[in-house]
Write an enzyme that holds these catalytic residues in place. Sequence first.
Site, PDB file in Angstrom:
ATOM      1  N   SER A 121      21.489  -3.686  -8.173  1.00  0.00           N
ATOM      2  CA  SER A 121      21.041  -5.032  -7.821  1.00  0.00           C
ATOM      3  C   SER A 121      21.824  -6.094  -8.580  1.00  0.00           C
ATOM      4  CB  SER A 121      19.546  -5.177  -8.122  1.00  0.00           C
ATOM      5  OG  SER A 121      19.307  -4.888  -9.480  1.00  0.00           O
ATOM      6  N   HIS A 142      22.544  -2.743  -1.154  1.00  0.00           N
ATOM      7  CA  HIS A 142      21.415  -3.208  -1.977  1.00  0.00           C
ATOM      8  C   HIS A 142      20.150  -3.286  -1.109  1.00  0.00           C
ATOM      9  CE1 HIS A 142      19.643  -6.641  -4.648  1.00  0.00           C
ATOM     10  NE2 HIS A 142      19.084  -5.482  -4.899  1.00  0.00           N
ATOM     11  N   GLU A 154      21.546  -5.785   1.637  1.00  0.00           N
ATOM     12  CA  GLU A 154      22.656  -6.680   1.282  1.00  0.00           C
ATOM     13  C   GLU A 154      23.865  -5.773   1.057  1.00  0.00           C
ATOM     14  OE1 GLU A 154      22.002  -8.628  -2.527  1.00  0.00           O
ATOM     15  OE2 GLU A 154      23.026 -10.436  -1.854  1.00  0.00           O
ATOM     16  N   ASN A 192      20.014 -11.953  -5.849  1.00  0.00           N
ATOM     17  CA  ASN A 192      19.549 -12.230  -7.210  1.00  0.00           C
ATOM     18  C   ASN A 192      20.161 -13.490  -7.810  1.00  0.00           C
ATOM     19  OD1 ASN A 192      17.544 -10.317  -7.667  1.00  0.00           O
ATOM     20  ND2 ASN A 192      19.087  -8.707  -7.808  1.00  0.00           N
TER      21      ASN A 192
HETATM   22  N1  CAA Z   1       5.820   1.496  -0.517  1.00  0.00           N
HETATM   23  C1  CAA Z   1       5.657   1.589   0.813  1.00  0.00           C
HETATM   24  N2  CAA Z   1       4.884   0.747   1.526  1.00  0.00           N
HETATM   25  C2  CAA Z   1       4.267  -0.236   0.846  1.00  0.00           C
HETATM   26  C3  CAA Z   1       4.387  -0.389  -0.547  1.00  0.00           C
HETATM   27  C4  CAA Z   1       5.190   0.527  -1.233  1.00  0.00           C
HETATM   28  N3  CAA Z   1       5.388   0.462  -2.545  1.00  0.00           N
HETATM   29  N4  CAA Z   1       3.665  -1.473  -0.919  1.00  0.00           N
HETATM   30  C5  CAA Z   1       3.085  -1.956   0.189  1.00  0.00           C
HETATM   31  N5  CAA Z   1       3.458  -1.221   1.248  1.00  0.00           N
HETATM   32  C6  CAA Z   1       3.053  -1.396   2.622  1.00  0.00           C
HETATM   33  C7  CAA Z   1       1.572  -1.175   2.713  1.00  0.00           C
HETATM   34  O1  CAA Z   1       1.283   0.200   2.869  1.00  0.00           O
HETATM   35  C8  CAA Z   1       1.178  -1.989   3.924  1.00  0.00           C
HETATM   36  O2  CAA Z   1       1.363  -1.240   5.084  1.00  0.00           O
HETATM   37  P1  CAA Z   1       0.125  -0.876   5.996  1.00  0.00           P
HETATM   38  O3  CAA Z   1       0.244  -1.836   7.122  1.00  0.00           O
HETATM   39  O4  CAA Z   1       0.345   0.537   6.351  1.00  0.00           O
HETATM   40  O5  CAA Z   1      -1.135  -1.089   5.200  1.00  0.00           O
HETATM   41  C9  CAA Z   1       2.198  -3.132   3.930  1.00  0.00           C
HETATM   42  O6  CAA Z   1       3.258  -2.741   3.046  1.00  0.00           O
HETATM   43  C10 CAA Z   1       1.594  -4.400   3.428  1.00  0.00           C
HETATM   44  O7  CAA Z   1       1.001  -4.127   2.176  1.00  0.00           O
HETATM   45  P2  CAA Z   1      -0.367  -4.755   1.680  1.00  0.00           P
HETATM   46  O8  CAA Z   1      -1.217  -5.093   2.875  1.00  0.00           O
HETATM   47  O9  CAA Z   1      -0.938  -3.869   0.644  1.00  0.00           O
HETATM   48  O10 CAA Z   1       0.024  -6.051   0.892  1.00  0.00           O
HETATM   49  P3  CAA Z   1       0.874  -7.298   1.328  1.00  0.00           P
HETATM   50  O11 CAA Z   1       0.653  -7.690   2.736  1.00  0.00           O
HETATM   51  O12 CAA Z   1       0.662  -8.273   0.250  1.00  0.00           O
HETATM   52  O13 CAA Z   1       2.380  -6.790   1.238  1.00  0.00           O
HETATM   53  C11 CAA Z   1       4.343  -6.601   0.010  1.00  0.00           C
HETATM   54  C12 CAA Z   1       2.878  -6.225   0.088  1.00  0.00           C
HETATM   55  C13 CAA Z   1       5.098  -5.996   1.196  1.00  0.00           C
HETATM   56  C14 CAA Z   1       4.875  -5.991  -1.278  1.00  0.00           C
HETATM   57  C15 CAA Z   1       4.466  -8.163   0.051  1.00  0.00           C
HETATM   58  O14 CAA Z   1       3.642  -8.738  -0.923  1.00  0.00           O
HETATM   59  C16 CAA Z   1       5.862  -8.653  -0.178  1.00  0.00           C
HETATM   60  O15 CAA Z   1       6.682  -8.688   0.727  1.00  0.00           O
HETATM   61  N6  CAA Z   1       6.165  -9.076  -1.423  1.00  0.00           N
HETATM   62  C17 CAA Z   1       7.500  -9.499  -1.814  1.00  0.00           C
HETATM   63  C18 CAA Z   1       8.351  -8.291  -2.064  1.00  0.00           C
HETATM   64  C19 CAA Z   1       9.729  -8.644  -2.473  1.00  0.00           C
HETATM   65  O16 CAA Z   1      10.135  -9.792  -2.574  1.00  0.00           O
HETATM   66  N7  CAA Z   1      10.521  -7.601  -2.712  1.00  0.00           N
HETATM   67  C20 CAA Z   1      11.852  -7.751  -3.192  1.00  0.00           C
HETATM   68  C21 CAA Z   1      11.870  -7.636  -4.667  1.00  0.00           C
HETATM   69  S1  CAA Z   1      13.474  -7.917  -5.311  1.00  0.00           S
HETATM   70  C22 CAA Z   1      14.236  -6.426  -5.121  1.00  0.00           C
HETATM   71  O17 CAA Z   1      13.733  -5.443  -4.698  1.00  0.00           O
HETATM   72  C23 CAA Z   1      15.667  -6.366  -5.461  1.00  0.00           C
HETATM   73  C24 CAA Z   1      16.159  -6.742  -6.740  1.00  0.00           C
HETATM   74  O18 CAA Z   1      17.340  -6.711  -6.836  1.00  0.00           O
HETATM   75  C25 CAA Z   1      15.350  -7.115  -7.914  1.00  0.00           C
END
Ligand code: CAA
Length: 286
Positions: A121, A142, A154, A192
């Site tokens: 990342s 990514h 990405e 990032n």
């Molecule tokens: N693995 C697989 N599926 C997951 C999961 C996980 N760890 N966490 C949540 N889900 C799934 C859930 O199972 C759910 O699916 P269902 O329809 O089967 O229930 C779906 O995602 C939605 O989850 P929730 O209803 O529990 O919760 P939510 O609607 O708040 O969504 C989220 C959770 C998808 C994490 C959402 O909050 C979100 O998009 N958050 C932002 C995430 C983000 O920005 N990620 C990028 C981080 S930066 C990165 O990764 C890169 C880097 O370089 C740092």
Amino acid sequence: MEHGVRKVGVVGSGQMGGGIAQVAAVAGFEVAVFDSASGALEKCKATHDKLLARAVEKGRMEQADADAAKARLTYAESMDALAGADIVIEAVVENADVKKAVFADLDKRFTGGEILATNTSSISITEIAAATTTPERVIGMHFFYPVPVMKLVEVINGLATDSAVTARVLALSEAMGKKAVPANDRAGFVSNRVLMPMINEAFYAWMEGVAEPEHIDEIMKLGMNHPMGPLRLADFIGLDTCAHIMNVLADGLHNERYRPCPLLDQLVVAGRLGNKTGRGVFDYSS
Ligand code: CAA
């Protein structure tokens, strides 16, 4: 361009490697996932079983398709199982020396022009590629956490990445059900470079008493339509990872304004790393 990939090798079976292996298998690719850490593969397989069962339960996938995806997955404690892969995607710990050692090894094992991709990342693709004798086939792929949910890959070109390799990886990412977007190799790439300073600024806003952490998150969540506020997202990513990426930006862009907020650093030294330790900005112990 055709991706020309039948088998995908994944190095590292943690949250990212496991997620990548799962989406590749669901998309129809044969997948071998390698890890040397004890217990890691069992945990990875258990997560796959749980998430695939949930997808069936939710009606998003037929049982037969979940079974077929599982049958396409091999979990291996030896790198030999990766033989025959057309692309290897590395998702080990975010440490340049560890990644360079993995790539030097892959370079020796894969001598038929296979693509070598890294899920880093923040580490320079060009630097990782320099650990190989064939930097033209090294590229960044990514993925975002949680991998099965997040739509983006990405795709990052190192200085020497061949444009045909980029085209194949863009096609492969789409075949894995993702939206692939290209970027070039500058510190933090695009994701990032833009995300982390926003998160860092949220820590400054908290530190300076502009608002309480809950209110900072609520303002950003409701006002900008973000799924999570920046402070909760920092907990989700890991505060140590956020601080590390800010330092990568400061070093890579030669600009001190990217250094981590002192409050972010302080929480990290206190061991409050976010969800993974039960407490970061917010408390998850209950
Ligand atoms: N693995 C697989 N599926 C997951 C999961 C996980 N760890 N966490 C949540 N889900 C799934 C859930 O199972 C759910 O699916 P269902 O329809 O089967 O229930 C779906 O995602 C939605 O989850 P929730 O209803 O529990 O919760 P939510 O609607 O708040 O969504 C989220 C959770 C998808 C994490 C959402 O909050 C979100 O998009 N958050 C932002 C995430 C983000 O920005 N990620 C990028 C981080 S930066 C990165 O990764 C890169 C880097 O370089 C740092």
